[in-house]
Design a protein around this motif. Structure first.
Motif, PDB file in Angstrom:
ATOM      1  N   GLN A  14      66.696   3.057  35.568  1.00 38.51           N
ATOM      2  CA  GLN A  14      65.307   2.735  35.905  1.00 38.51           C
ATOM      3  C   GLN A  14      64.420   2.674  34.659  1.00 38.51           C
ATOM      4  N   ARG A  15      65.038   2.436  33.521  1.00 40.64           N
ATOM      5  CA  ARG A  15      64.281   2.476  32.268  1.00 40.64           C
ATOM      6  C   ARG A  15      63.191   1.420  32.200  1.00 40.64           C
ATOM      7  N   ASP A  16      63.385   0.265  32.842  1.00 37.83           N
ATOM      8  CA  ASP A  16      62.351  -0.773  32.835  1.00 37.83           C
ATOM      9  C   ASP A  16      61.105  -0.282  33.553  1.00 37.83           C
ATOM     10  N   LYS A  17      61.303   0.349  34.702  1.00 45.44           N
ATOM     11  CA  LYS A  17      60.198   0.920  35.469  1.00 45.44           C
ATOM     12  C   LYS A  17      59.483   1.990  34.650  1.00 45.44           C
ATOM     13  N   ALA A  18      60.269   2.822  33.968  1.00 47.74           N
ATOM     14  CA  ALA A  18      59.696   3.888  33.149  1.00 47.74           C
ATOM     15  C   ALA A  18      58.897   3.311  31.987  1.00 47.74           C
ATOM     16  N   ALA A  19      59.444   2.311  31.307  1.00 46.78           N
ATOM     17  CA  ALA A  19      58.760   1.723  30.151  1.00 46.78           C
ATOM     18  C   ALA A  19      57.411   1.137  30.536  1.00 46.78           C
ATOM     19  N   ARG A  20      57.334   0.525  31.719  1.00 44.16           N
ATOM     20  CA  ARG A  20      56.063  -0.030  32.180  1.00 44.16           C
ATOM     21  C   ARG A  20      55.050   1.080  32.473  1.00 44.16           C
ATOM     22  N   ALA A  21      55.535   2.147  33.093  1.00 40.55           N
ATOM     23  CA  ALA A  21      54.630   3.239  33.488  1.00 40.55           C
ATOM     24  C   ALA A  21      54.134   4.037  32.292  1.00 40.55           C
ATOM     25  N   MET A  22      54.933   4.101  31.224  1.00 45.66           N
ATOM     26  CA  MET A  22      54.618   4.979  30.089  1.00 45.66           C
ATOM     27  C   MET A  22      53.572   4.414  29.137  1.00 45.66           C
ATOM     28  N   LYS A  23      53.254   3.123  29.254  1.00 47.28           N
ATOM     29  CA  LYS A  23      52.262   2.502  28.360  1.00 47.28           C
ATOM     30  C   LYS A  23      52.603   2.772  26.898  1.00 47.28           C
ATOM     31  N   MET A  24      53.782   2.319  26.481  1.00 41.75           N
ATOM     32  CA  MET A  24      54.306   2.663  25.166  1.00 41.75           C
ATOM     33  C   MET A  24      54.233   1.519  24.157  1.00 41.75           C
ATOM     34  N   THR A  25      53.741   0.347  24.566  1.00 47.68           N
ATOM     35  CA  THR A  25      53.674  -0.773  23.637  1.00 47.68           C
ATOM     36  C   THR A  25      52.408  -0.702  22.793  1.00 47.68           C
ATOM     37  N   ALA A  26      52.389  -1.465  21.723  1.00 43.42           N
ATOM     38  CA  ALA A  26      51.221  -1.484  20.837  1.00 43.42           C
ATOM     39  C   ALA A  26      49.972  -1.943  21.573  1.00 43.42           C
ATOM     40  N   GLU A  27      50.122  -2.946  22.420  1.00 46.37           N
ATOM     41  CA  GLU A  27      48.971  -3.454  23.168  1.00 46.37           C
ATOM     42  C   GLU A  27      48.408  -2.382  24.108  1.00 46.37           C
ATOM     43  N   ASP A  28      49.293  -1.690  24.821  1.00 44.34           N
ATOM     44  CA  ASP A  28      48.854  -0.625  25.720  1.00 44.34           C
ATOM     45  C   ASP A  28      48.122   0.475  24.958  1.00 44.34           C
ATOM     46  N   LEU A  29      48.704   0.902  23.849  1.00 46.33           N
ATOM     47  CA  LEU A  29      48.142   2.021  23.099  1.00 46.33           C
ATOM     48  C   LEU A  29      46.842   1.651  22.390  1.00 46.33           C
ATOM     49  N   SER A  30      46.691   0.388  22.040  1.00 49.19           N
ATOM     50  CA  SER A  30      45.422  -0.073  21.478  1.00 49.19           C
ATOM     51  C   SER A  30      44.332  -0.019  22.543  1.00 49.19           C
ATOM     52  N   GLU A  31      44.658  -0.429  23.762  1.00 50.72           N
ATOM     53  CA  GLU A  31      43.693  -0.380  24.858  1.00 50.72           C
ATOM     54  C   GLU A  31      43.295   1.055  25.182  1.00 50.72           C
ATOM     55  N   LEU A  32      44.232   1.990  25.011  1.00 52.06           N
ATOM     56  CA  LEU A  32      43.957   3.398  25.270  1.00 52.06           C
ATOM     57  C   LEU A  32      43.302   4.099  24.075  1.00 52.06           C
ATOM     58  N   ALA A  33      43.089   3.362  22.978  1.00 52.02           N
ATOM     59  CA  ALA A  33      42.477   3.888  21.749  1.00 52.02           C
ATOM     60  C   ALA A  33      43.309   4.983  21.102  1.00 52.02           C
ATOM     61  N   VAL A  34      44.619   4.945  21.314  1.00 53.76           N
ATOM     62  CA  VAL A  34      45.519   5.887  20.649  1.00 53.76           C
ATOM     63  C   VAL A  34      45.844   5.401  19.242  1.00 53.76           C
ATOM     64  N   ILE A  35      45.857   4.083  19.042  1.00 53.71           N
ATOM     65  CA  ILE A  35      46.104   3.516  17.715  1.00 53.71           C
ATOM     66  C   ILE A  35      44.901   2.702  17.287  1.00 53.71           C
ATOM     67  N   ASP A  36      44.850   2.397  15.991  1.00 54.57           N
ATOM     68  CA  ASP A  36      43.675   1.750  15.426  1.00 54.57           C
ATOM     69  C   ASP A  36      43.851   0.267  15.129  1.00 54.57           C
ATOM     70  N   ASP A  37      45.088  -0.198  15.011  1.00 49.08           N
ATOM     71  CA  ASP A  37      45.289  -1.598  14.653  1.00 49.08           C
ATOM     72  C   ASP A  37      46.720  -2.000  15.003  1.00 49.08           C
ATOM     73  N   ILE A  38      46.886  -3.266  15.360  1.00 50.27           N
ATOM     74  CA  ILE A  38      48.204  -3.837  15.622  1.00 50.27           C
ATOM     75  C   ILE A  38      48.505  -4.850  14.524  1.00 50.27           C
ATOM     76  N   ILE A  39      49.673  -4.727  13.909  1.00 50.35           N
ATOM     77  CA  ILE A  39      50.077  -5.652  12.853  1.00 50.35           C
ATOM     78  C   ILE A  39      50.959  -6.731  13.478  1.00 50.35           C
ATOM     79  N   PRO A  40      50.517  -7.986  13.493  1.00 53.81           N
ATOM     80  CA  PRO A  40      51.306  -9.049  14.112  1.00 53.81           C
ATOM     81  C   PRO A  40      52.650  -9.234  13.417  1.00 53.81           C
ATOM     82  N   GLU A  41      53.664  -9.538  14.201  1.00 53.08           N
ATOM     83  CA  GLU A  41      54.978  -9.858  13.663  1.00 53.08           C
ATOM     84  C   GLU A  41      55.203 -11.366  13.725  1.00 53.08           C
TER      85      GLU A  41
END
Length: 321
Positions: free
Chosen positions: A241-268
């Motif tokens: 169920q890792r896909d379900k977990a990954a969605r719920a955990m908000k672990m991507t750069a975009e998610d964490l930027s929206e939550l103000a946990v990180i300050d900047d996203i570096i494009p790849e």
């Protein structure tokens, strides 16, 4: 750099890349002009990369973050830093090779660079403990952070770990204490600090070098309290169920930027960091220099207050019943 391995969702990209390689080989062998066909295939390849990597699911970003050909800390040392002088040991137990540290120049500025390092093959992974630091690794990191503070130089950390090593020996030598001490000491360092999640940012193992004035993430990196597989095993008793977990955990750069946990996203680059090391390194260097310049212009008291405000402002606080 060796041939890039491909993930399941990259198969269409791999097929076009093979066509391009075959066409170039044929042109060399027979002296043919295939420039028109190559341009067409290259446009198709660029479009495929854009479409594929623009719409990645959280678990697919986890796979990209773990890609075996993704640049690691020492790869960035070669690409964007100069005058690297590696330093070793915690002066208590041993040198932990899963964390590398040393003086380096970024542009014209001397910085203390500290990063987690994985291996490219089994022998190297065993030496680097698969990028999972022991407590002596975190004490080594702190030793050199304090050295940077002594000389008034900024600290740059590159985060890429599944998590701190959970073995019995590590626990006996004070893994939890080492992480907790780093959190406390990093919060009070009197020099600018920038942390970048370049791959996996796993739990306290990442946070132990991640309490910084600016916390940045590469676009396809992830940062979370536990792996999606571990979360799924705990919550649903099923690692699948890792896909379900990954969605719920908000672990991507975009998610964490929206939550103000990180300050900047570096494009790849299109295709991810593993498809173009040089472009990724150039973008990382540019963003690091920008943030270090901004932080370097601040007085120490203002720097410390801004750091405190940043972390105290995270999350939602509720008092009373």
């Amino acid at each position: 750099m060796a041939t890039v391995a491909h993930l399941d969702f990259e198969r269409a990209i791999a097929e076009v890349e093979e066509q391009i390689d075959s066409l170039r080989g044929l042109a060399r062998e027979r002296g043919l002009d295939v420039s028109t066909e190559l341009r067409s295939l290259e446009r198709k390849l660029h479009g495929l990369k854009q479409d594929t990597f623009r719409n990645l699911s959280p678990i697919e970003r986890v796979q990209v973050a773990r890609h075996p050909r993704r640049p690691y800390t020492l790869d960035y040392v070669e690409m964007i830093f100069t005058d690297w002088v590696e330093l070793h040991g915690d002066r208590q137990f041993r040198d932990d090779a899963s964390i590398v540290a040393g003086w380096a120049r970024l542009g014209g500025e001397t910085v203390m660079l500290i990063g987690q390092q994985k291996g490219r093959d089994m022998k190297e992974n065993l030496r680097r403990n698969f990028g999972m630091p022991h407590p002596e690794g975190y004490r080594k990191a702190l030793r050199f952070m304090k050295l940077a503070e002594k000389f008034g130089r900024p600290v740059v950390t590159l985060i890429d770990t599944p998590g701190a090593y959970p073995g019995i020996g590590a626990e006996e030598r004070g893994q939890a204490e080492a992480i907790a001490r780093n959190l406390r000491e990093m919060s009070a360092l009197k020099v600018p600090t920038v942390a970048v999640v370049i791959g996996e940012g796993g739990s306290g193992g990442a946070l132990a070098i991640g309490v910084a004035d600016r916390v940045l993430m590469l676009e396809n990196s992830v940062y979370s309290v536990i792996s999606p597989e571990g979360c799924a095993a705990i919550l649903w008793k099923d690692g699948a169920q890792r896909d379900k977990a990954a969605r719920a955990m908000k672990m991507t750069a975009e998610d964490l930027s929206e939550l103000a946990v990180i300050d900047d996203i570096i494009p790849e680059p299109a295709g991810g960091a593993h498809s173009d090391w040089e472009a990724t390194g150039a973008r990382l260097k540019e963003v690091l220099q920008k943030h270090l310049a901004e932080l370097g212009a601040m007085e120490t008291d203002a720097l410390l207050q801004a750091r405190l405000d940043k972390f105290m402002g995270m999350g939602q606080w509720r008092t009373g019943r």
